[in-house]
Design a protein around this motif. Sequence first.
Motif, PDB file in Angstrom:
ATOM      1  N   VAL A   6       0.846  -1.501   0.076  1.00 18.08           N
ATOM      2  CA  VAL A   6      -0.172  -0.368   0.266  1.00 18.08           C
ATOM      3  C   VAL A   6       0.654   1.147   0.195  1.00 18.08           C
ATOM      4  CG1 VAL A   6      -2.092   1.525   1.116  1.00 18.08           C
ATOM      5  CG2 VAL A   6      -1.495  -1.490   1.025  1.00 18.08           C
ATOM      6  N   GLU A   7       0.552   1.995  -0.902  1.00 20.19           N
ATOM      7  CA  GLU A   7       1.391   3.302  -1.068  1.00 20.19           C
ATOM      8  C   GLU A   7       1.556   4.324   0.518  1.00 20.19           C
ATOM      9  OE1 GLU A   7       2.025   7.128  -3.931  1.00 20.19           O
ATOM     10  OE2 GLU A   7       1.623   5.442  -4.469  1.00 20.19           O
ATOM     11  N   GLY A   8       2.551   4.788   0.380  1.00 24.71           N
ATOM     12  CA  GLY A   8       2.056   5.659   1.479  1.00 24.71           C
ATOM     13  C   GLY A   8       3.070   4.957   3.015  1.00 24.71           C
ATOM     14  N   ASN A   9       2.644   3.135   2.948  1.00 20.19           N
ATOM     15  CA  ASN A   9       3.228   2.746   3.922  1.00 20.19           C
ATOM     16  C   ASN A   9       5.056   2.563   4.271  1.00 20.19           C
ATOM     17  OD1 ASN A   9       0.629   1.901   4.953  1.00 20.19           O
ATOM     18  ND2 ASN A   9      -0.059  -0.474   4.784  1.00 20.19           N
ATOM     19  N   PRO A  10       5.256   1.847   5.659  1.00 18.67           N
ATOM     20  CA  PRO A  10       6.810   2.299   5.124  1.00 18.67           C
ATOM     21  C   PRO A  10       7.834   1.515   4.615  1.00 18.67           C
ATOM     22  CG  PRO A  10       5.864   1.763   7.499  1.00 18.67           C
ATOM     23  CD  PRO A  10       4.712   1.298   6.942  1.00 18.67           C
ATOM     24  N   ALA A  11       8.638   0.965   3.968  1.00 20.29           N
ATOM     25  CA  ALA A  11       9.287  -0.185   3.061  1.00 20.29           C
ATOM     26  C   ALA A  11      10.873  -0.968   4.200  1.00 20.29           C
ATOM     27  CB  ALA A  11       9.911   1.180   2.163  1.00 20.29           C
ATOM     28  N   PRO A  82       6.981   9.077  -3.702  1.00 23.05           N
ATOM     29  CA  PRO A  82       6.305   8.096  -4.471  1.00 23.05           C
ATOM     30  C   PRO A  82       7.192   7.694  -5.356  1.00 23.05           C
ATOM     31  CG  PRO A  82       4.716  10.281  -4.166  1.00 23.05           C
ATOM     32  CD  PRO A  82       6.011   9.934  -2.842  1.00 23.05           C
ATOM     33  N   GLU A  83       7.520   9.164  -5.481  1.00 23.76           N
ATOM     34  CA  GLU A  83       9.553   8.716  -7.008  1.00 23.76           C
ATOM     35  C   GLU A  83      10.153   7.830  -6.685  1.00 23.76           C
ATOM     36  OE1 GLU A  83       9.735  11.778  -8.462  1.00 23.76           O
ATOM     37  OE2 GLU A  83       7.984  12.712  -7.833  1.00 23.76           O
ATOM     38  N   LEU A  84      10.065   7.037  -5.650  1.00 26.93           N
ATOM     39  CA  LEU A  84      10.656   6.262  -5.240  1.00 26.93           C
ATOM     40  C   LEU A  84       9.979   4.775  -6.024  1.00 26.93           C
ATOM     41  CD1 LEU A  84      12.466   5.905  -1.481  1.00 26.93           C
ATOM     42  CD2 LEU A  84      13.444   7.031  -4.396  1.00 26.93           C
ATOM     43  N   LYS A  85      10.547   3.798  -7.670  1.00 33.60           N
ATOM     44  CA  LYS A  85       9.731   3.269  -7.703  1.00 33.60           C
ATOM     45  C   LYS A  85      10.107   2.115  -7.896  1.00 33.60           C
ATOM     46  CE  LYS A  85       5.913   6.218  -9.666  1.00 33.60           C
ATOM     47  NZ  LYS A  85       5.064   6.310  -8.861  1.00 33.60           N
ATOM     48  N   PRO A 105      24.540   2.065  -2.128  1.00 33.48           N
ATOM     49  CA  PRO A 105      23.065   2.404  -2.884  1.00 33.48           C
ATOM     50  C   PRO A 105      21.475   0.959  -2.193  1.00 33.48           C
ATOM     51  CG  PRO A 105      24.817   1.023  -4.175  1.00 33.48           C
ATOM     52  CD  PRO A 105      25.435   1.780  -2.980  1.00 33.48           C
ATOM     53  N   ALA A 106      20.208   1.066  -3.316  1.00 35.22           N
ATOM     54  CA  ALA A 106      19.665   0.310  -2.356  1.00 35.22           C
ATOM     55  C   ALA A 106      18.142  -0.143  -3.824  1.00 35.22           C
ATOM     56  CB  ALA A 106      19.183   0.374  -1.755  1.00 35.22           C
ATOM     57  N   LYS A 107      18.563  -1.516  -4.128  1.00 31.17           N
ATOM     58  CA  LYS A 107      17.906  -1.684  -5.415  1.00 31.17           C
ATOM     59  C   LYS A 107      15.943  -0.997  -4.646  1.00 31.17           C
ATOM     60  CE  LYS A 107      18.463  -5.082  -6.937  1.00 31.17           C
ATOM     61  NZ  LYS A 107      19.015  -6.830  -7.797  1.00 31.17           N
ATOM     62  N   ILE A 108      15.060  -0.395  -6.133  1.00 30.12           N
ATOM     63  CA  ILE A 108      13.964  -1.157  -5.099  1.00 30.12           C
ATOM     64  C   ILE A 108      12.772  -2.229  -6.229  1.00 30.12           C
ATOM     65  CG2 ILE A 108      11.819   0.908  -5.515  1.00 30.12           C
ATOM     66  CD1 ILE A 108      13.942   3.198  -5.396  1.00 30.12           C
ATOM     67  N   ILE A 109      12.166  -2.388  -5.713  1.00 32.50           N
ATOM     68  CA  ILE A 109      12.175  -3.612  -5.182  1.00 32.50           C
ATOM     69  C   ILE A 109       9.860  -3.804  -4.912  1.00 32.50           C
ATOM     70  CG2 ILE A 109      11.147  -6.589  -5.350  1.00 32.50           C
ATOM     71  CD1 ILE A 109      14.354  -5.834  -4.393  1.00 32.50           C
ATOM     72  N   ALA A 111       6.563  -4.954  -3.622  1.00 29.52           N
ATOM     73  CA  ALA A 111       5.807  -5.639  -2.850  1.00 29.52           C
ATOM     74  C   ALA A 111       6.266  -6.621  -2.958  1.00 29.52           C
ATOM     75  CB  ALA A 111       4.762  -5.280  -1.451  1.00 29.52           C
ATOM     76  N   GLY A 112       6.398  -7.576  -2.373  1.00 27.10           N
ATOM     77  CA  GLY A 112       5.881  -9.191  -3.053  1.00 27.10           C
ATOM     78  C   GLY A 112       7.293 -10.076  -3.863  1.00 27.10           C
ATOM     79  N   GLY A 113       8.221  -9.090  -4.597  1.00 32.17           N
ATOM     80  CA  GLY A 113       9.190  -9.282  -5.358  1.00 32.17           C
ATOM     81  C   GLY A 113      10.262  -9.632  -4.627  1.00 32.17           C
ATOM     82  N   GLU A 114      10.163  -9.540  -3.627  1.00 26.63           N
ATOM     83  CA  GLU A 114      12.173 -10.074  -2.842  1.00 26.63           C
ATOM     84  C   GLU A 114      12.222 -11.008  -2.777  1.00 26.63           C
ATOM     85  OE1 GLU A 114       8.957  -9.996   0.592  1.00 26.63           O
ATOM     86  OE2 GLU A 114       8.480  -9.289  -0.866  1.00 26.63           O
ATOM     87  N   ARG A 115      13.085 -11.799  -3.114  1.00 31.68           N
ATOM     88  CA  ARG A 115      13.990 -12.853  -3.289  1.00 31.68           C
ATOM     89  C   ARG A 115      13.415 -13.988  -2.561  1.00 31.68           C
ATOM     90  NH1 ARG A 115      19.332 -10.066  -0.720  1.00 31.68           N
ATOM     91  NH2 ARG A 115      19.092 -10.564   1.837  1.00 31.68           N
TER      92      ARG A 115
END
Length: 119
Positions: A6-11, A82-85, A105-109, A111-115
């Motif tokens: 959900v956009e706006g929730n913590p990453a 929201p710029e972080l895609k 640097p951290a790649k942005i993934i 939700a559900g796409g994590e290894r």
Amino acid sequence: MVLAPVEGNPAAVYLDLKYEGDRAVSLSRVAVEGAESAMMHEYGEYDFKVQMMEMLPVPLTKGTEVSFKPGDKHIMAMGVSPELKPGGTTEVTLIVSGGDKQSVPAKIIAAGGEREHSH
């Protein structure tokens, strides 16, 4: 960095850290570019329930290895722009006692796409 469904929730940010400095320090704070704030969290038992809580500073001496991974220690990024895609990158800064900083640097993934990981 894994974005919330959900956009706006913590990453959540996961990384492996190996400290090679000669001076003993403590990893005390973190910052994530594009997030309003970031905290280190871990799971602990409180009142007979496992729950997330803020992590105490992590002592680092030469050769110390620390893993931030799902279901364990992790970095929580709040107020993510929201710029972080997914597919992009952002910068995670680790701040130790005395104020020294190391950025990675951290790649942005998405939700559900994590290894995949075993339980």
